[in-house]
Write a protein that holds these residues in place. Structure first.
Motif, short mmCIF file in Angstrom:
data_model
loop_
_atom_site.label_atom_id
_atom_site.label_comp_id
_atom_site.label_asym_id
_atom_site.label_seq_id
_atom_site.Cartn_x
_atom_site.Cartn_y
_atom_site.Cartn_z
N GLY A 66 0.79 -1.22 0.00
CA GLY A 66 0.00 0.00 0.00
C GLY A 66 0.82 1.27 0.00
O GLY A 66 0.32 2.34 -0.26
N SER A 67 2.09 1.20 0.30
CA SER A 67 2.95 2.37 0.26
C SER A 67 4.18 2.05 -0.57
O SER A 67 4.51 0.89 -0.79
CB SER A 67 3.37 2.77 1.68
N GLU A 68 4.85 3.08 -1.00
CA GLU A 68 6.00 2.87 -1.86
C GLU A 68 7.19 2.37 -1.04
O GLU A 68 7.50 2.89 0.02
CB GLU A 68 6.35 4.18 -2.55
N GLU A 69 7.87 1.36 -1.57
CA GLU A 69 9.03 0.78 -0.92
C GLU A 69 10.14 0.70 -1.97
O GLU A 69 9.91 0.23 -3.07
CB GLU A 69 8.69 -0.62 -0.41
N SER A 70 11.32 1.14 -1.62
CA SER A 70 12.41 1.12 -2.59
C SER A 70 12.88 -0.32 -2.80
O SER A 70 12.62 -1.21 -1.99
CB SER A 70 13.57 1.98 -2.09
N ALA A 71 13.60 -0.52 -3.90
CA ALA A 71 14.11 -1.85 -4.21
C ALA A 71 15.08 -2.33 -3.14
O ALA A 71 15.09 -3.52 -2.79
CB ALA A 71 14.78 -1.84 -5.57
#
Length: 149
Positions: free
Chosen positions: A32-37
């Motif tokens: 649901g939220s942005e997560e970096s690689a």
């Protein structure tokens, strides 16, 4: 008929998106939220290196990763191999390698050798043979090609 059309449309969309943006999209859909690689990789490395993890949980993590629209990074692959070796399941480690190879898709000729190059020291350290060393990359009962006769 609808299934065929939807499949072709999905293939066309996947071809235009690319690997990196689909990886971010898969992560966004899950949390649901942005997560970096990098955070994604660290989360799975931490998951596979947990104290007291058992074979079932390792299989679940591997199946979750292989179910996503991404190729696991070499660090995540190594963490999965170490986890499988820690529970003394060499068959799971080999299946993990095979699943990662299959995830390379049409980029298998370029991406899989890169992955092997990065994880070879870990494979040697843990004593895990590659798929090619075991001969699993060729069908057992394959006939010689008529062009090779």
């Amino acid at each position: 008929m609808l299934r065929i059309t939807a499949g072709k449309l999905g293939s066309a969309i996947r071809g235009t998106i690319g690997v990196t943006s689909s990886r971010v999209a898969a992560v966004r859909a899950l949390h649901g939220s942005e997560e970096s690689a990098e955070d994604f990789d660290k989360r799975y490395e931490k998951y596979f290196s947990r104290e007291g993890i058992d074979g079932w949980e390792i299989r679940k993590g591997m199946n979750d990763l292989l179910g996503m629209d991404l190729v696991p990074s070499p660090k995540v692959i190594e963490a999965g191999l170490r986890g499988a070796r820690r529970v003394n399941d060499i068959a799971l480690a080999i299946r993990w390698l095979e699943g990662c190879k299959d995830k390379c898709g049409d980029q298998k000729a370029t991406l899989y050798p890169y992955l092997l190059e990065k994880i070879t020291p870990t494979l040697k350290e843990l004593g895990i043979p590659t798929i090619e060393e075991l001969g699993y990359d060729k069908p057992e009962l394959a006939l010689k090609s008529v062009y090779d006769l």
